[in-house]
Design a protein around this motif. Structure first.
Motif, mmCIF file in Angstrom:
data_model
loop_
_atom_site.group_PDB
_atom_site.id
_atom_site.type_symbol
_atom_site.label_atom_id
_atom_site.label_comp_id
_atom_site.label_asym_id
_atom_site.label_seq_id
_atom_site.Cartn_x
_atom_site.Cartn_y
_atom_site.Cartn_z
ATOM 1 N N SER A 1 43.176 -27.044 -10.286
ATOM 2 C CA SER A 1 42.879 -25.727 -10.855
ATOM 3 C C SER A 1 41.893 -24.978 -9.968
ATOM 4 O O SER A 1 41.063 -25.567 -9.289
ATOM 5 N N TYR A 2 42.008 -23.667 -9.994
ATOM 6 C CA TYR A 2 41.111 -22.782 -9.271
ATOM 7 C C TYR A 2 40.904 -21.535 -10.109
ATOM 8 O O TYR A 2 41.592 -21.305 -11.105
ATOM 9 N N GLU A 3 39.927 -20.741 -9.716
ATOM 10 C CA GLU A 3 39.609 -19.531 -10.483
ATOM 11 C C GLU A 3 39.003 -18.488 -9.565
ATOM 12 O O GLU A 3 38.667 -18.774 -8.413
ATOM 13 N N ASP A 4 38.860 -17.278 -10.094
ATOM 14 C CA ASP A 4 38.162 -16.238 -9.350
ATOM 15 C C ASP A 4 36.666 -16.369 -9.627
ATOM 16 O O ASP A 4 36.231 -17.255 -10.377
ATOM 17 N N ASP B 1 35.334 -6.049 1.063
ATOM 18 C CA ASP B 1 35.665 -6.041 2.489
ATOM 19 C C ASP B 1 37.082 -6.534 2.763
ATOM 20 O O ASP B 1 37.480 -6.711 3.908
ATOM 21 N N GLY B 2 37.867 -6.767 1.688
ATOM 22 C CA GLY B 2 39.256 -7.174 1.848
ATOM 23 C C GLY B 2 39.481 -8.679 1.886
ATOM 24 O O GLY B 2 40.624 -9.136 1.885
ATOM 25 N N VAL B 3 38.421 -9.462 1.927
ATOM 26 C CA VAL B 3 38.559 -10.916 1.955
ATOM 27 C C VAL B 3 38.940 -11.412 0.561
ATOM 28 O O VAL B 3 38.364 -10.985 -0.435
ATOM 29 N N LYS B 4 39.920 -12.307 0.512
ATOM 30 C CA LYS B 4 40.328 -12.937 -0.749
ATOM 31 C C LYS B 4 39.580 -14.257 -0.870
ATOM 32 O O LYS B 4 39.367 -14.955 0.113
ATOM 33 N N GLN B 5 39.200 -14.610 -2.121
ATOM 34 C CA GLN B 5 38.487 -15.865 -2.329
ATOM 35 C C GLN B 5 38.859 -16.475 -3.673
ATOM 36 O O GLN B 5 39.170 -15.759 -4.627
ATOM 37 N N VAL B 6 38.851 -17.805 -3.688
ATOM 38 C CA VAL B 6 39.034 -18.566 -4.927
ATOM 39 C C VAL B 6 37.953 -19.633 -4.979
ATOM 40 O O VAL B 6 37.323 -19.944 -3.972
ATOM 41 N N TRP B 7 37.775 -20.185 -6.173
ATOM 42 C CA TRP B 7 36.740 -21.180 -6.418
ATOM 43 C C TRP B 7 37.377 -22.385 -7.094
ATOM 44 O O TRP B 7 38.208 -22.242 -7.981
ATOM 45 N N PRO C 1 41.091 -18.313 -14.728
ATOM 46 C CA PRO C 1 41.942 -19.342 -14.114
ATOM 47 C C PRO C 1 43.092 -18.734 -13.302
ATOM 48 O O PRO C 1 43.645 -17.689 -13.655
ATOM 49 N N ASP C 2 43.439 -19.424 -12.226
ATOM 50 C CA ASP C 2 44.569 -19.055 -11.362
ATOM 51 C C ASP C 2 44.482 -17.626 -10.856
ATOM 52 O O ASP C 2 45.506 -16.962 -10.653
ATOM 53 N N ALA C 3 43.280 -17.123 -10.650
ATOM 54 C CA ALA C 3 43.085 -15.753 -10.190
ATOM 55 C C ALA C 3 42.330 -15.755 -8.860
ATOM 56 O O ALA C 3 41.604 -16.692 -8.537
ATOM 57 N N VAL C 4 42.510 -14.692 -8.108
ATOM 58 C CA VAL C 4 41.895 -14.528 -6.798
ATOM 59 C C VAL C 4 40.937 -13.343 -6.850
ATOM 60 O O VAL C 4 41.272 -12.291 -7.399
ATOM 61 N N THR C 5 39.751 -13.500 -6.303
ATOM 62 C CA THR C 5 38.805 -12.401 -6.174
ATOM 63 C C THR C 5 39.124 -11.660 -4.878
ATOM 64 O O THR C 5 39.289 -12.284 -3.828
#
Length: 154
Positions: A116-119, A132-138, A124-128
């Motif tokens: 599992s990952y999150e923003d 600056d355009g960079v995508k990140q998950v946690w 859950p299952d989301a991307v931040t």
């Protein structure tokens, strides 16, 4: 002739000063050598960082069955050390961050592995998507350490 010798010494002293100044300007700054993570189950954590995060294992000098080392840069490593009694709670603000070349490929691997990952907000299952355009998950490793994965191009 004395005038030329005096000028020569002056030039020599000037060059020494410039050299000293230039050397002072090129003093290297500290760089990251390694991070150490204290874990409960070395095999489980080694598998996670190798197969899920995708880090490259490297030889570790202790050969005592309590360490795994991963190469994360030209002169940087992550050291996994067994011996923790139990996983502990960690705040998301205290985290390790790795950049991946293709976020969608990384997320597909997480889904295949049922990880599992999150923003940032915890959805859950989301991307931040940063400003600056960079995508990140946690996500969290087996011991609860937070890991940020982003697609920042360095």
């Amino acid at each position: 002739m004395k005038h030329y010798i005096k000028a020569g010494w002056s030039l020599f002293i000037l060059l020494l000063c410039i050299s000293a100044y230039t050397s002072a300007q090129t003093v290297k700054k500290p760089s990251l050598n390694h991070l150490a993570i204290y874990v409960v189950d070395l095999e489980k954590s080694t598998t996670f960082y190798r197969d899920i995060i995708g880090l490259e294992t490297m030889d570790e000098p202790f050969k005592d069955g309590h360490h795994s080392w991963f190469k994360v840069g030209p002169h940087s490593q992550v050291h996994i050390i067994s011996g923790a009694q139990a996983p502990t709670t960690h705040n998301k603000n205290t985290h390790i961050c790795f950049s991946v070349p293709v976020m969608n490929d990384f997320l597909a691997n997480l889904r295949r592995q049922h990880i599992s990952y999150e923003d940032w907000a915890g959805k859950p299952d989301a991307v931040t998507n940063r400003v600056d355009g960079v995508k990140q998950v946690w996500l969290q490793d087996p011991d609860g350490y937070w890991i940020e994965i982003n697609d920042d191009k360095y």
